[in-house]
Design a protein around this motif. Sequence first.
Motif, PDB file in Angstrom:
ATOM      1  N   ARG A  14      45.152  12.201  -5.663  1.00  0.00           N
ATOM      2  CA  ARG A  14      45.929  11.251  -6.449  1.00  0.00           C
ATOM      3  C   ARG A  14      46.213  10.041  -5.582  1.00  0.00           C
ATOM      4  O   ARG A  14      46.608  10.172  -4.420  1.00  0.00           O
ATOM      5  CB  ARG A  14      47.245  11.878  -6.921  1.00  0.00           C
ATOM      6  N   GLY A  15      45.963   8.856  -6.116  1.00  0.00           N
ATOM      7  CA  GLY A  15      46.181   7.646  -5.342  1.00  0.00           C
ATOM      8  C   GLY A  15      45.703   6.429  -6.099  1.00  0.00           C
ATOM      9  O   GLY A  15      46.059   6.238  -7.258  1.00  0.00           O
ATOM     10  N   GLU A  16      44.860   5.623  -5.456  1.00  0.00           N
ATOM     11  CA  GLU A  16      44.343   4.401  -6.077  1.00  0.00           C
ATOM     12  C   GLU A  16      42.847   4.298  -5.834  1.00  0.00           C
ATOM     13  O   GLU A  16      42.361   4.650  -4.762  1.00  0.00           O
ATOM     14  CB  GLU A  16      45.039   3.163  -5.496  1.00  0.00           C
ATOM     15  N   VAL A  17      42.145   3.829  -6.857  1.00  0.00           N
ATOM     16  CA  VAL A  17      40.738   3.517  -6.704  1.00  0.00           C
ATOM     17  C   VAL A  17      40.623   1.993  -6.721  1.00  0.00           C
ATOM     18  O   VAL A  17      41.349   1.316  -7.449  1.00  0.00           O
ATOM     19  CB  VAL A  17      39.885   4.155  -7.820  1.00  0.00           C
ATOM     20  N   TYR A  18      39.730   1.458  -5.897  1.00  0.00           N
ATOM     21  CA  TYR A  18      39.594   0.007  -5.767  1.00  0.00           C
ATOM     22  C   TYR A  18      38.314  -0.480  -6.454  1.00  0.00           C
ATOM     23  O   TYR A  18      37.252   0.143  -6.329  1.00  0.00           O
ATOM     24  CB  TYR A  18      39.571  -0.396  -4.294  1.00  0.00           C
ATOM     25  N   VAL A  19      38.440  -1.595  -7.160  1.00  0.00           N
ATOM     26  CA  VAL A  19      37.285  -2.250  -7.779  1.00  0.00           C
ATOM     27  C   VAL A  19      37.341  -3.722  -7.414  1.00  0.00           C
ATOM     28  O   VAL A  19      38.417  -4.277  -7.145  1.00  0.00           O
ATOM     29  CB  VAL A  19      37.279  -2.076  -9.315  1.00  0.00           C
ATOM     30  N   PRO A  20      36.177  -4.393  -7.385  1.00  0.00           N
ATOM     31  CA  PRO A  20      36.198  -5.845  -7.138  1.00  0.00           C
ATOM     32  C   PRO A  20      37.074  -6.554  -8.160  1.00  0.00           C
ATOM     33  O   PRO A  20      36.989  -6.275  -9.364  1.00  0.00           O
ATOM     34  CB  PRO A  20      34.733  -6.236  -7.269  1.00  0.00           C
ATOM     35  N   ASP A  21      37.895  -7.446  -7.709  1.00  0.00           N
ATOM     36  CA  ASP A  21      38.838  -8.136  -8.599  1.00  0.00           C
ATOM     37  C   ASP A  21      38.119  -8.863  -9.729  1.00  0.00           C
ATOM     38  O   ASP A  21      38.630  -8.981 -10.844  1.00  0.00           O
ATOM     39  CB  ASP A  21      39.673  -9.134  -7.783  1.00  0.00           C
ATOM     40  N   ALA A  22      36.892  -9.330  -9.465  1.00  0.00           N
ATOM     41  CA  ALA A  22      36.154 -10.093 -10.467  1.00  0.00           C
ATOM     42  C   ALA A  22      35.801  -9.254 -11.690  1.00  0.00           C
ATOM     43  O   ALA A  22      35.596  -9.790 -12.781  1.00  0.00           O
ATOM     44  CB  ALA A  22      34.868 -10.657  -9.855  1.00  0.00           C
ATOM     45  N   PHE A  73      42.885   8.436 -15.707  1.00  0.00           N
ATOM     46  CA  PHE A  73      43.704   7.235 -15.690  1.00  0.00           C
ATOM     47  C   PHE A  73      44.752   7.301 -16.803  1.00  0.00           C
ATOM     48  O   PHE A  73      44.495   7.868 -17.874  1.00  0.00           O
ATOM     49  CB  PHE A  73      42.851   5.985 -15.940  1.00  0.00           C
ATOM     50  N   ARG A  74      45.907   6.697 -16.554  1.00  0.00           N
ATOM     51  CA  ARG A  74      46.817   6.384 -17.644  1.00  0.00           C
ATOM     52  C   ARG A  74      46.255   5.172 -18.364  1.00  0.00           C
ATOM     53  O   ARG A  74      45.784   4.216 -17.734  1.00  0.00           O
ATOM     54  CB  ARG A  74      48.211   6.099 -17.107  1.00  0.00           C
ATOM     55  N   ALA A  75      46.299   5.182 -19.687  1.00  0.00           N
ATOM     56  CA  ALA A  75      45.687   4.114 -20.476  1.00  0.00           C
ATOM     57  C   ALA A  75      46.246   2.745 -20.114  1.00  0.00           C
ATOM     58  O   ALA A  75      45.502   1.754 -20.056  1.00  0.00           O
ATOM     59  CB  ALA A  75      45.882   4.392 -21.969  1.00  0.00           C
ATOM     60  N   GLU A  76      47.541   2.676 -19.835  1.00  0.00           N
ATOM     61  CA  GLU A  76      48.164   1.380 -19.567  1.00  0.00           C
ATOM     62  C   GLU A  76      47.725   0.777 -18.239  1.00  0.00           C
ATOM     63  O   GLU A  76      47.974  -0.403 -17.968  1.00  0.00           O
ATOM     64  CB  GLU A  76      49.682   1.486 -19.601  1.00  0.00           C
ATOM     65  N   ASP A  77      47.050   1.569 -17.391  1.00  0.00           N
ATOM     66  CA  ASP A  77      46.590   1.050 -16.101  1.00  0.00           C
ATOM     67  C   ASP A  77      45.181   0.449 -16.168  1.00  0.00           C
ATOM     68  O   ASP A  77      44.685  -0.057 -15.154  1.00  0.00           O
ATOM     69  CB  ASP A  77      46.614   2.162 -15.048  1.00  0.00           C
ATOM     70  N   LEU A  78      44.560   0.514 -17.338  1.00  0.00           N
ATOM     71  CA  LEU A  78      43.224  -0.053 -17.510  1.00  0.00           C
ATOM     72  C   LEU A  78      43.277  -1.272 -18.424  1.00  0.00           C
ATOM     73  O   LEU A  78      44.207  -1.408 -19.225  1.00  0.00           O
ATOM     74  CB  LEU A  78      42.282   1.000 -18.115  1.00  0.00           C
ATOM     75  N   ASN A  82      43.154 -10.672  -0.775  1.00  0.00           N
ATOM     76  CA  ASN A  82      42.343  -9.496  -1.043  1.00  0.00           C
ATOM     77  C   ASN A  82      41.547  -9.698  -2.327  1.00  0.00           C
ATOM     78  O   ASN A  82      42.100 -10.101  -3.350  1.00  0.00           O
ATOM     79  CB  ASN A  82      43.260  -8.266  -1.180  1.00  0.00           C
ATOM     80  N   ASP A  83      40.243  -9.428  -2.290  1.00  0.00           N
ATOM     81  CA  ASP A  83      39.419  -9.624  -3.476  1.00  0.00           C
ATOM     82  C   ASP A  83      39.132  -8.307  -4.206  1.00  0.00           C
ATOM     83  O   ASP A  83      38.183  -8.197  -4.964  1.00  0.00           O
ATOM     84  CB  ASP A  83      38.112 -10.329  -3.119  1.00  0.00           C
ATOM     85  N   GLN A  84      39.988  -7.293  -3.947  1.00  0.00           N
ATOM     86  CA  GLN A  84      39.871  -6.020  -4.662  1.00  0.00           C
ATOM     87  C   GLN A  84      41.168  -5.721  -5.403  1.00  0.00           C
ATOM     88  O   GLN A  84      42.244  -6.187  -5.016  1.00  0.00           O
ATOM     89  CB  GLN A  84      39.550  -4.889  -3.695  1.00  0.00           C
ATOM     90  N   ARG A  85      41.025  -4.942  -6.468  1.00  0.00           N
ATOM     91  CA  ARG A  85      42.189  -4.559  -7.261  1.00  0.00           C
ATOM     92  C   ARG A  85      42.355  -3.045  -7.195  1.00  0.00           C
ATOM     93  O   ARG A  85      41.388  -2.293  -7.373  1.00  0.00           O
ATOM     94  CB  ARG A  85      42.023  -5.006  -8.715  1.00  0.00           C
ATOM     95  N   ALA A  86      43.582  -2.595  -6.964  1.00  0.00           N
ATOM     96  CA  ALA A  86      43.883  -1.163  -6.895  1.00  0.00           C
ATOM     97  C   ALA A  86      44.330  -0.662  -8.272  1.00  0.00           C
ATOM     98  O   ALA A  86      45.113  -1.320  -8.956  1.00  0.00           O
ATOM     99  CB  ALA A  86      44.974  -0.903  -5.867  1.00  0.00           C
ATOM    100  N   ILE A  87      43.826   0.488  -8.671  1.00  0.00           N
ATOM    101  CA  ILE A  87      44.191   1.094  -9.953  1.00  0.00           C
ATOM    102  C   ILE A  87      44.650   2.522  -9.692  1.00  0.00           C
ATOM    103  O   ILE A  87      43.953   3.310  -9.039  1.00  0.00           O
ATOM    104  CB  ILE A  87      42.989   1.134 -10.923  1.00  0.00           C
ATOM    105  N   ALA A  88      45.835   2.865 -10.194  1.00  0.00           N
ATOM    106  CA  ALA A  88      46.334   4.230 -10.051  1.00  0.00           C
ATOM    107  C   ALA A  88      45.370   5.198 -10.720  1.00  0.00           C
ATOM    108  O   ALA A  88      44.882   4.951 -11.831  1.00  0.00           O
ATOM    109  CB  ALA A  88      47.721   4.346 -10.675  1.00  0.00           C
ATOM    110  N   CYS A  89      45.088   6.301 -10.032  1.00  0.00           N
ATOM    111  CA  CYS A  89      44.036   7.197 -10.498  1.00  0.00           C
ATOM    112  C   CYS A  89      44.236   8.583  -9.887  1.00  0.00           C
ATOM    113  O   CYS A  89      44.769   8.716  -8.784  1.00  0.00           O
ATOM    114  CB  CYS A  89      42.675   6.622 -10.083  1.00  0.00           C
TER     115      CYS A  89
END
Length: 365
Positions: free
Chosen positions: A352-360, A22-27, A2-9
Amino acid sequence: MNDQRAIACSVLRGGTSKGLYFRAEDLPEARAVRDRVLLAALGSPDPREIDGMGGAHPLTSKVAVVRRSNRPDADVDYLFLQVWPDRPEVSDTQNCGNLLAGVGPFALEEGLVAPAGEVTDVRIWMENTQSRAVARVQTPGGVVRYAGDAHIDGVPGTHAPIPIEFLDVAGSSCGALLPTGRVRDVVEGIEVTCVDNGMPVVCVRAADLGLEGTESPADIEARPEVRERVEALRLACGPLMNLGDVASSTVPKVSLLSRAQRGGALSTRTFIPHRVHEAIGVFGAVSVATACVLTGSVAAEVSGLPTRPGETTLDIEHPTGYFSVTLEVVAGPDGPTVARAALLRTARLLMRGEVYVPDATWEER
């Protein structure tokens, strides 16, 4: 792979704005990487923000970053970040009192703060302005309550009230409540009052810019000569307010004032800074209300209201209603000053869930 990264949001409406929390530690810790990630999450730069979670408007392209605080006088730290839809920019030069309304509920939902009875006071350190606020969140049975009877203009329906008290916001961005040292100045040939009670604001009569003050935001934005004069005024006021060159900054805001239309203190049309707000920002309303009680200010002249010591509530009118600000005014040798500011907001958890961004985007460069 998978070339995307999930971030709790989480997505919350706070006041009349909406944003990603966002929680600061998740960024990422590195600012440049963090900003790239947030631009990707919101879908900027793109006026429609079609490839992200942004709402194609500054009021719905916002981020709150929250962490458990190490300060003895705060429960959580809150950093507000403005993501611009039309350019690759993430700004921390201002605070946002609307997203602030969602920080208490978010902190409770995430377990950063433990509920304490029917109502939980969440003490918030606002990193942008190095100042404090206390939000009172309803938590019957240890659960955040979102339903209630409180209504704020600009938001449909009613919700649970979240009273917010600001403890030390005067001069938080400019170093003084009256950054120029005067209650009234003449800038670019126009009389203004520059005030900072949580948000640097330039108060100016709408009539001095050729407006009635009753025009819609769209009507004002359609007048390039007005936009140009407002921006010239803002750029000239920046250095006077100890903000330096503000060409690429979101502050100060410029609020055009006129006589009240619906029984309030006065009517406002506020540039934020290049679009006209459909309402008015929380701290912008606090600063305008503060200007109303400062003898000799442009706002006091427009409102025509008497100033007297004690607690007073002013209704600051805006294009979609009004904003009630409670001030505690105390007498001083140089005239009235403001000792305390408070207001009422509401908030609602939307997702509440996850937002996805390109892993790069997460990679160091």
